[in-house]
Design a protein around this motif. Sequence first.
Motif, PDB file in Angstrom:
ATOM      1  N   GLU A  25       0.824  -1.209   0.000  1.00  0.00           N
ATOM      2  CA  GLU A  25       0.000   0.000   0.000  1.00  0.00           C
ATOM      3  C   GLU A  25       0.859   1.260   0.000  1.00  0.00           C
ATOM      4  O   GLU A  25       0.582   2.220  -0.722  1.00  0.00           O
ATOM      5  CB  GLU A  25      -0.909  -0.017   1.231  1.00  0.00           C
ATOM      6  N   VAL A  26       1.922   1.260   0.799  1.00  0.00           N
ATOM      7  CA  VAL A  26       2.761   2.452   0.926  1.00  0.00           C
ATOM      8  C   VAL A  26       3.874   2.478  -0.113  1.00  0.00           C
ATOM      9  O   VAL A  26       4.025   3.447  -0.856  1.00  0.00           O
ATOM     10  CB  VAL A  26       3.332   2.576   2.358  1.00  0.00           C
ATOM     11  N   PHE A  27       4.673   1.422  -0.176  1.00  0.00           N
ATOM     12  CA  PHE A  27       5.871   1.462  -1.014  1.00  0.00           C
ATOM     13  C   PHE A  27       5.577   1.320  -2.514  1.00  0.00           C
ATOM     14  O   PHE A  27       6.303   1.865  -3.337  1.00  0.00           O
ATOM     15  CB  PHE A  27       6.870   0.388  -0.579  1.00  0.00           C
ATOM     16  N   VAL A  28       4.535   0.591  -2.876  1.00  0.00           N
ATOM     17  CA  VAL A  28       4.235   0.385  -4.288  1.00  0.00           C
ATOM     18  C   VAL A  28       3.172   1.379  -4.763  1.00  0.00           C
ATOM     19  O   VAL A  28       3.389   2.113  -5.723  1.00  0.00           O
ATOM     20  CB  VAL A  28       3.788  -1.074  -4.560  1.00  0.00           C
ATOM     21  N   VAL A  29       2.024   1.439  -4.071  1.00  0.00           N
ATOM     22  CA  VAL A  29       0.911   2.260  -4.541  1.00  0.00           C
ATOM     23  C   VAL A  29       1.129   3.737  -4.196  1.00  0.00           C
ATOM     24  O   VAL A  29       1.179   4.585  -5.093  1.00  0.00           O
ATOM     25  CB  VAL A  29      -0.435   1.745  -3.975  1.00  0.00           C
ATOM     26  N   ALA A  58       1.752  -0.306  11.611  1.00  0.00           N
ATOM     27  CA  ALA A  58       3.147   0.127  11.516  1.00  0.00           C
ATOM     28  C   ALA A  58       4.039  -1.117  11.525  1.00  0.00           C
ATOM     29  O   ALA A  58       3.675  -2.151  12.097  1.00  0.00           O
ATOM     30  CB  ALA A  58       3.497   1.048  12.672  1.00  0.00           C
ATOM     31  N   TYR A  59       5.224  -0.966  10.917  1.00  0.00           N
ATOM     32  CA  TYR A  59       6.051  -2.149  10.748  1.00  0.00           C
ATOM     33  C   TYR A  59       7.483  -1.763  10.401  1.00  0.00           C
ATOM     34  O   TYR A  59       7.724  -0.780   9.699  1.00  0.00           O
ATOM     35  CB  TYR A  59       5.469  -2.999   9.610  1.00  0.00           C
ATOM     36  N   THR A  60       8.435  -2.549  10.891  1.00  0.00           N
ATOM     37  CA  THR A  60       9.803  -2.580  10.376  1.00  0.00           C
ATOM     38  C   THR A  60      10.272  -4.022  10.404  1.00  0.00           C
ATOM     39  O   THR A  60       9.702  -4.873  11.094  1.00  0.00           O
ATOM     40  CB  THR A  60      10.817  -1.754  11.208  1.00  0.00           C
ATOM     41  N   ARG A  61      11.342  -4.260   9.675  1.00  0.00           N
ATOM     42  CA  ARG A  61      12.041  -5.528   9.855  1.00  0.00           C
ATOM     43  C   ARG A  61      13.474  -5.179  10.230  1.00  0.00           C
ATOM     44  O   ARG A  61      14.031  -4.194   9.758  1.00  0.00           O
ATOM     45  CB  ARG A  61      11.958  -6.421   8.605  1.00  0.00           C
ATOM     46  N   ILE A  62      14.032  -5.988  11.137  1.00  0.00           N
ATOM     47  CA  ILE A  62      15.381  -5.723  11.626  1.00  0.00           C
ATOM     48  C   ILE A  62      16.269  -6.930  11.348  1.00  0.00           C
ATOM     49  O   ILE A  62      15.795  -8.069  11.322  1.00  0.00           O
ATOM     50  CB  ILE A  62      15.396  -5.344  13.126  1.00  0.00           C
ATOM     51  N   PHE A  63      17.553  -6.635  11.137  1.00  0.00           N
ATOM     52  CA  PHE A  63      18.520  -7.674  10.800  1.00  0.00           C
ATOM     53  C   PHE A  63      19.703  -7.626  11.747  1.00  0.00           C
ATOM     54  O   PHE A  63      20.152  -6.537  12.131  1.00  0.00           O
ATOM     55  CB  PHE A  63      19.058  -7.471   9.378  1.00  0.00           C
ATOM     56  N   ARG A  76      12.311  -1.424   5.688  1.00  0.00           N
ATOM     57  CA  ARG A  76      10.871  -1.471   5.424  1.00  0.00           C
ATOM     58  C   ARG A  76      10.085  -0.711   6.497  1.00  0.00           C
ATOM     59  O   ARG A  76       9.035  -1.156   6.961  1.00  0.00           O
ATOM     60  CB  ARG A  76      10.355  -2.900   5.315  1.00  0.00           C
ATOM     61  N   VAL A  77      10.589   0.443   6.891  1.00  0.00           N
ATOM     62  CA  VAL A  77       9.926   1.263   7.916  1.00  0.00           C
ATOM     63  C   VAL A  77       8.659   1.849   7.300  1.00  0.00           C
ATOM     64  O   VAL A  77       8.720   2.586   6.315  1.00  0.00           O
ATOM     65  CB  VAL A  77      10.861   2.396   8.404  1.00  0.00           C
ATOM     66  N   VAL A  78       7.520   1.517   7.889  1.00  0.00           N
ATOM     67  CA  VAL A  78       6.255   1.946   7.294  1.00  0.00           C
ATOM     68  C   VAL A  78       5.197   2.163   8.376  1.00  0.00           C
ATOM     69  O   VAL A  78       5.109   1.404   9.334  1.00  0.00           O
ATOM     70  CB  VAL A  78       5.775   0.912   6.232  1.00  0.00           C
ATOM     71  N   VAL A  79       4.422   3.232   8.175  1.00  0.00           N
ATOM     72  CA  VAL A  79       3.252   3.519   9.007  1.00  0.00           C
ATOM     73  C   VAL A  79       2.102   3.814   8.050  1.00  0.00           C
ATOM     74  O   VAL A  79       2.269   4.553   7.071  1.00  0.00           O
ATOM     75  CB  VAL A  79       3.493   4.731   9.942  1.00  0.00           C
ATOM     76  N   ALA A  80       0.949   3.246   8.320  1.00  0.00           N
ATOM     77  CA  ALA A  80      -0.227   3.488   7.480  1.00  0.00           C
ATOM     78  C   ALA A  80      -0.504   4.985   7.390  1.00  0.00           C
ATOM     79  O   ALA A  80      -0.376   5.717   8.377  1.00  0.00           O
ATOM     80  CB  ALA A  80      -1.442   2.747   8.050  1.00  0.00           C
ATOM     81  N   ALA A  81      -0.885   5.456   6.208  1.00  0.00           N
ATOM     82  CA  ALA A  81      -1.062   6.888   5.950  1.00  0.00           C
ATOM     83  C   ALA A  81      -1.983   7.567   6.964  1.00  0.00           C
ATOM     84  O   ALA A  81      -1.668   8.647   7.463  1.00  0.00           O
ATOM     85  CB  ALA A  81      -1.585   7.097   4.532  1.00  0.00           C
ATOM     86  N   LEU A  82      -3.096   6.949   7.283  1.00  0.00           N
ATOM     87  CA  LEU A  82      -4.061   7.574   8.193  1.00  0.00           C
ATOM     88  C   LEU A  82      -3.580   7.612   9.644  1.00  0.00           C
ATOM     89  O   LEU A  82      -4.184   8.289  10.477  1.00  0.00           O
ATOM     90  CB  LEU A  82      -5.411   6.854   8.114  1.00  0.00           C
ATOM     91  N   GLU A  83      -2.502   6.925   9.958  1.00  0.00           N
ATOM     92  CA  GLU A  83      -1.994   6.855  11.326  1.00  0.00           C
ATOM     93  C   GLU A  83      -0.752   7.720  11.551  1.00  0.00           C
ATOM     94  O   GLU A  83      -0.284   7.851  12.670  1.00  0.00           O
ATOM     95  CB  GLU A  83      -1.679   5.402  11.699  1.00  0.00           C
ATOM     96  N   ARG A  84      -0.206   8.326  10.515  1.00  0.00           N
ATOM     97  CA  ARG A  84       1.054   9.079  10.638  1.00  0.00           C
ATOM     98  C   ARG A  84       0.924  10.297  11.537  1.00  0.00           C
ATOM     99  O   ARG A  84       1.898  10.716  12.159  1.00  0.00           O
ATOM    100  CB  ARG A  84       1.566   9.474   9.255  1.00  0.00           C
TER     101      ARG A  84
END
Length: 146
Positions: A25-29, A58-63, A76-84
């Motif tokens: 939703e965030v990175f592609v669209v 909200a989401y990240t992945r850590i290595f 991949r740090v991401v927060v849904a648009a309506l929640e920012r």
Amino acid sequence: MNIKVKSFNKLTVNELYAILQLRSEVFVVEQNCVYQDIDFKDQKSLHVIGFKDDKIIAYTRIFKPGDYFKNASIGRVVVAALERKHSYGHNLMKASINAIKENFKSDTITISAQKYLQKFYESHNFTKVGEEYLEDGIPHIRMDRI
């Protein structure tokens, strides 16, 4: 927002589906960027997931060090648009940094940050390293937290 940290094999099918949907939703669209999000790196990362009312927002992945960069890393740090508007991104970054310390015993973290978010990451003690570069057609910078 409640945050959980899970390994790939501990994610439920519904959680994995919601994570992939949010990333798409965030990175592609939203960012209008066609790229291969499903990259077989999810299996070796830990997933930092922000829930609100049982929905992933909200989401990240850590290595661990050596799995993505020489240092531990967050991606991949991401927060849904309506929640920012709730500053959940800051809570998510703090939780991701703490998860790296707890799980990987590391304080040094490298990220590949979208350039427009430089000040956001600087507020979490990341420093720009090197020159700007394009990743999937979007300006990025390497940033380290030592």
